[in-house]
Design an enzyme around this catalytic site. Sequence first.
Site, mmCIF file in Angstrom:
data_model
loop_
_atom_site.group_PDB
_atom_site.id
_atom_site.type_symbol
_atom_site.label_atom_id
_atom_site.label_comp_id
_atom_site.label_asym_id
_atom_site.label_seq_id
_atom_site.Cartn_x
_atom_site.Cartn_y
_atom_site.Cartn_z
ATOM 1 N N LYS A 64 -10.342 1.987 -1.909
ATOM 2 C CA LYS A 64 -10.480 1.474 -0.545
ATOM 3 C C LYS A 64 -11.809 1.892 0.084
ATOM 4 O O LYS A 64 -12.117 3.097 0.157
ATOM 5 C CB LYS A 64 -9.303 1.994 0.284
ATOM 6 C CG LYS A 64 -9.163 1.438 1.686
ATOM 7 C CD LYS A 64 -7.822 1.926 2.279
ATOM 8 C CE LYS A 64 -7.553 1.425 3.684
ATOM 9 N NZ LYS A 64 -6.182 1.835 4.150
ATOM 10 N N GLU A 72 0.833 -1.208 0.000
ATOM 11 C CA GLU A 72 0.000 0.000 0.000
ATOM 12 C C GLU A 72 0.873 1.265 0.000
ATOM 13 O O GLU A 72 1.816 1.360 0.790
ATOM 14 C CB GLU A 72 -0.895 -0.025 1.250
ATOM 15 C CG GLU A 72 -1.923 1.092 1.296
ATOM 16 C CD GLU A 72 -2.708 1.082 2.611
ATOM 17 O OE1 GLU A 72 -2.237 0.448 3.586
ATOM 18 O OE2 GLU A 72 -3.779 1.710 2.657
ATOM 19 N N CYS A 114 -5.711 -2.910 2.806
ATOM 20 C CA CYS A 114 -5.367 -2.751 4.225
ATOM 21 C C CYS A 114 -6.567 -2.855 5.187
ATOM 22 O O CYS A 114 -7.021 -3.942 5.445
ATOM 23 C CB CYS A 114 -4.588 -1.452 4.425
ATOM 24 S SG CYS A 114 -3.602 -1.465 5.961
#
Lengths: 294, 294
Positions: free
Chosen positions: B116, B43, B153
């Site tokens: 995300k 990331e 994440c």
Amino acid sequence: MTTVNCALIQHRCRDSHANNLAASCTAIRRAAADGAELIVLAELHGSAYFCQSEDCANFALAETIDGTSVTTLSALAAELRIVLVISLFERRSSAVYHNSAVVVERDGSIAGVYRKMHIPDDPGFYEKFYFTPGDGTFTPIATSVGKLGVLVCWDQWYPEAARLMALAGAQLLIYPTAIGWDPADDSAEQQRQLDAWLTVQRGHAIANGVPLLAVNRVGFEAAPAAAAHDGIEFWGNSFAAGPQGEILARAAVEECVVHASVDLHRSEQVRRIWPFFRDRRIDAYAELTRRWRD
Amino acid sequence: MTTVNCALIQHRCRDSHANNLAASCTAIRRAAADGAELIVLAELHGSAYFCQSEDCANFALAETIDGTSVTTLSALAAELRIVLVISLFERRSSAVYHNSAVVVERDGSIAGVYRKMHIPDDPGFYEKFYFTPGDGTFTPIATSVGKLGVLVCWDQWYPEAARLMALAGAQLLIYPTAIGWDPADDSAEQQRQLDAWLTVQRGHAIANGVPLLAVNRVGFEAAPAAAAHDGIEFWGNSFAAGPQGEILARAAVEECVVHASVDLHRSEQVRRIWPFFRDRRIDAYAELTRRWRD
């Protein structure tokens, strides 16, 4: 109360319902004497794991909630002033049977009943023949030791079940279980299956920031003579995990009672450092109710 | 194609965007030379983990999808004939920025972009300041190596995200990540956090019967001078897991490239012995879209 002394009764099957019930009572007495205030029995502890075959005669093993098993065990819970999680092949009527968990309060009253929602069916585990899927709502059962998110065995593979219990305020997830190895599988496959079972449940504890108890049976139970499989080697490994998925106590592959002191208040701390619930994208989860997104 | 040779680039941060990009290119070339056909970067690999503070100046780090990073890396993907997963601080407009993953096909074209969905915010990880939550639908990205369920994440803590990707046909879950220890935590807490991170993701692989790649950065990055925290020790431990959650390969806490050969066909076998999707109680899951069941 924030710390709960828990005991998980990991037994092998005896040769009769009476002897299984007596063994459960003996273990419960000992666990309570050792300080347990929440005691959990394994799935279908009253009998052999009869779902190794589809046999109408096995329906005779079922009992109502006011039958011998729950009556005997709830009287014992009242005597010992403990909260007890019982598993029961429940006869709800002549037409509907369930794989149920009955939670008994310290005074012997029934705190609540959970009827297994996810029903497996694979070689040696023919549960769909016996058990009508539960018609409940994944609601925790309130007791004097906390709100218990009681689920049963196959439910343990479903993140949805754990999540719904946590969303409804469950402070502790509890899984009475009967799971084991197919002796025909090689040891690498057996190890992967055991690890997967431990891991997916620890994952539920982590994702929800709640502790978890899983209680399994142990020992080999032969398949019926006509079966195509070899029987089941129940793998024990009953365990307690904390809200970060950390193992608090874990049994070997042997008959035993696992004691674990579970601090329910730790969830509060863990959920503050990892505030997963704050960020759930409930606006984007609607398709979780679809069978497949095709 | 059923077996995919994967490489996970686990790097520490360099002193400039140009040097990070160059280091990524060098590692990608080497991984491709070693046979990788799917390569995943960690990331925000282009920069330090700038979310340790809330600083308007950091928006200058953002790029559009046709900016230098993706242009450079997609040209390299085309040259090497690999599928590449890039992480990008994406400037979608002057008003909207995302934490995105860009998937590049073997011909250098953009196969898809994932923005995300779950955005964290806790001391040292002030992501809500920078990243607008994605407005997508948890849809896998189709590539020549399979349908990739790309998440980022914080998404890795959400069973819902993995499930929705699997329901939409994802054959492989992929998590570019930047996660590490707070040096102020003791080693027991640090170990619990790392174990939880490994375990919850392995749990997604198990619950969905799909393999999974998680790619983290490594190394200490100091906090800005005015910060109340000590910086972050990124914990590496990038790993590949199979559809039973078994670890196929795992990095130590050091700069490295992890290679893993992932057999996508094994999902088919695993889902036949553990047919979890068959038994999902979609009739009873509606309340998963509630914030809290109170």
